[in-house]
Design an enzyme around this catalytic site. Structure first.
Site, mmCIF file in Angstrom:
data_model
loop_
_atom_site.group_PDB
_atom_site.id
_atom_site.type_symbol
_atom_site.label_atom_id
_atom_site.label_comp_id
_atom_site.label_asym_id
_atom_site.label_seq_id
_atom_site.Cartn_x
_atom_site.Cartn_y
_atom_site.Cartn_z
ATOM 1 N N ARG A 178 -9.834 5.844 -3.561
ATOM 2 C CA ARG A 178 -8.899 4.906 -2.923
ATOM 3 C C ARG A 178 -7.447 5.313 -3.152
ATOM 4 O O ARG A 178 -6.593 5.138 -2.286
ATOM 5 C CB ARG A 178 -9.148 3.481 -3.434
ATOM 6 C CG ARG A 178 -10.547 2.957 -3.217
ATOM 7 C CD ARG A 178 -10.943 2.963 -1.765
ATOM 8 N NE ARG A 178 -10.223 1.978 -0.989
ATOM 9 C CZ ARG A 178 -10.261 1.893 0.340
ATOM 10 N NH1 ARG A 178 -10.963 2.771 1.036
ATOM 11 N NH2 ARG A 178 -9.585 0.954 0.974
ATOM 12 N N ARG A 195 0.854 -1.190 0.000
ATOM 13 C CA ARG A 195 0.000 0.000 0.000
ATOM 14 C C ARG A 195 0.891 1.242 0.000
ATOM 15 O O ARG A 195 1.958 1.246 0.621
ATOM 16 C CB ARG A 195 -0.933 -0.003 1.210
ATOM 17 C CG ARG A 195 -1.970 -1.127 1.177
ATOM 18 C CD ARG A 195 -2.947 -1.023 2.324
ATOM 19 N NE ARG A 195 -3.879 -2.146 2.336
ATOM 20 C CZ ARG A 195 -5.036 -2.174 1.688
ATOM 21 N NH1 ARG A 195 -5.403 -1.112 0.976
ATOM 22 N NH2 ARG A 195 -5.834 -3.219 1.743
ATOM 23 N N HIS A 233 -12.292 -2.663 -2.339
ATOM 24 C CA HIS A 233 -13.402 -1.744 -2.547
ATOM 25 C C HIS A 233 -13.758 -1.635 -4.020
ATOM 26 O O HIS A 233 -14.946 -1.651 -4.391
ATOM 27 C CB HIS A 233 -13.057 -0.357 -1.987
ATOM 28 C CG HIS A 233 -13.106 -0.278 -0.499
ATOM 29 N ND1 HIS A 233 -12.110 -0.795 0.312
ATOM 30 C CD2 HIS A 233 -14.033 0.253 0.350
ATOM 31 C CE1 HIS A 233 -12.417 -0.587 1.572
ATOM 32 N NE2 HIS A 233 -13.569 0.046 1.628
ATOM 33 N N HIS A 280 -4.290 2.703 -2.033
ATOM 34 C CA HIS A 280 -3.995 1.858 -3.189
ATOM 35 C C HIS A 280 -3.214 2.618 -4.247
ATOM 36 O O HIS A 280 -3.324 3.842 -4.364
ATOM 37 C CB HIS A 280 -5.294 1.331 -3.818
ATOM 38 C CG HIS A 280 -6.010 0.320 -2.991
ATOM 39 N ND1 HIS A 280 -5.522 -0.948 -2.776
ATOM 40 C CD2 HIS A 280 -7.191 0.387 -2.334
ATOM 41 C CE1 HIS A 280 -6.380 -1.617 -2.007
ATOM 42 N NE2 HIS A 280 -7.390 -0.824 -1.722
#
Length: 299
Positions: A112, A23, A59, A118
């Site tokens: 995101r 991440r 997501h 991300h």
């Protein structure tokens, strides 16, 4: 739709364990790409510090799964129209719904990436992986008529496979929870680290939702209320929707203790199972009983 969401999230978990995606919020702190400590400063938010691996985005994958099913289900009704004006309306509906679909997916992807959870390639992979899962499982006839035994078998298979996969790799000295220490180390605020973002927390929630759905659909309450004469009435459906939304809001106030990990997983499973069971069986049965008693009084 719940089937597709659960299966999609399960595949997302397996993909994350295989791909070992970093991440951004911890990667920029550890990479050697930036010389002389010139790494960029990424702003973090309370929802940034997820503890699982980053690829593909859960997501984005979940959003594309669910919205793909809804769009294709809506279009399946309009495709049957035969006259010329109806065909034109179908084309307009097709364009509108798919435009909405992609606007939502792009918005999810941007959000995101913006919160440093991300990388761009992770959200793109999540969107297309979700579409593939939805397309593969949406047209599976067995889902529509699955018995409670089928739901239980599916739950057991998903859980045993995921747990077995985890244990086998652990025996090979591969730690699938490698991302949790990184999240705890590089998160700007320790209070932003939540146990419900761990890989097993998501698995337990999804298995609970699938079990609750199966138990509800195959219960006597569902058969009595949703397959009776009241099920076709608009008033019945409106009351069910309103009561379900109100009940789900009450569930949001139920906070699960996080001090003990195993207790958290058990209670999370129970809460996730209770929600679809309430919406599918309990609420419709209560509304059905209320309408029936009212009709008896009027007669």
């Amino acid at each position: 739709m719940i089937w597709v969401a659960v299966i999609g999230d399960w595949f997302n978990l397996i993909f994350k364990w295989i791909l070992f995606g970093h991440r951004p919020y911890w990667w920029v702190q550890e990479t050697m790409i930036y010389p002389n400590q010139s790494s960029p400063c990424l702003e973090q938010f309370p929802i940034t510090c997820e503890t699982g691996p980053g690829s593909p985005s859960g997501h984005a994958m979940g959003s594309s799964c669910v919205w793909y099913v809804m769009v294709t289900a809506a279009l399946s009704y309009t495709v049957r129209w035969k006259d010329k004006s109806a065909v034109t309306l179908h084309r307009l509906t097709w364009s509108f719904l798919w435009s909405i679909f992609w606007i939502i997916q792009i918005s999810v992807c941007i959000s995101r990436v913006f919160i440093a959870t991300h990388f761009p390639h992770q959200v793109i992979l999540g969107v297309f992986a979700g579409i593939l899962v939805a397309e593969a499982f949406e047209h599976t006839p067995a889902i529509q008529t699955a018995s409670l035994r089928m739901y239980i078998k599916t739950n057991l298979f998903l859980f045993i496979f995921a747990l077995g996969f985890y244990l086998v790799l652990k025996l090979l000295d591969i730690d699938l929870l490698w991302s949790v220490p990184k999240a705890k180390k590089w998160c700007a605020n320790p209070d932003w680290i939540n146990i419900d973002t761990t890989p097993f927390a998501g698995l337990v929630r999804n298995l609970g939702a699938l079990f609750g759905l199966g138990f509800g659909i195959n219960s006597e309450m569902f058969v009595t209320s949703c397959k009776g004469k009241n099920s076709c009435k608009i008033s019945f459906r409106i009351l069910c929707i309103a009561a379900s939304l109100a009940t789900l809001q009450l569930y949001n106030f139920v906070k699960i203790p996080t001090h003990t990990e195993y207790l958290f997983y058990i209670l999370s499973f129970c809460k996730s199972a209770a929600m679809p069971l309430t919406v599918v069986a309990l609420v419709p049965y209560c509304v059905h009983s209320l309408m029936r008693s009212t009709e008896k009084k009027l007669n």
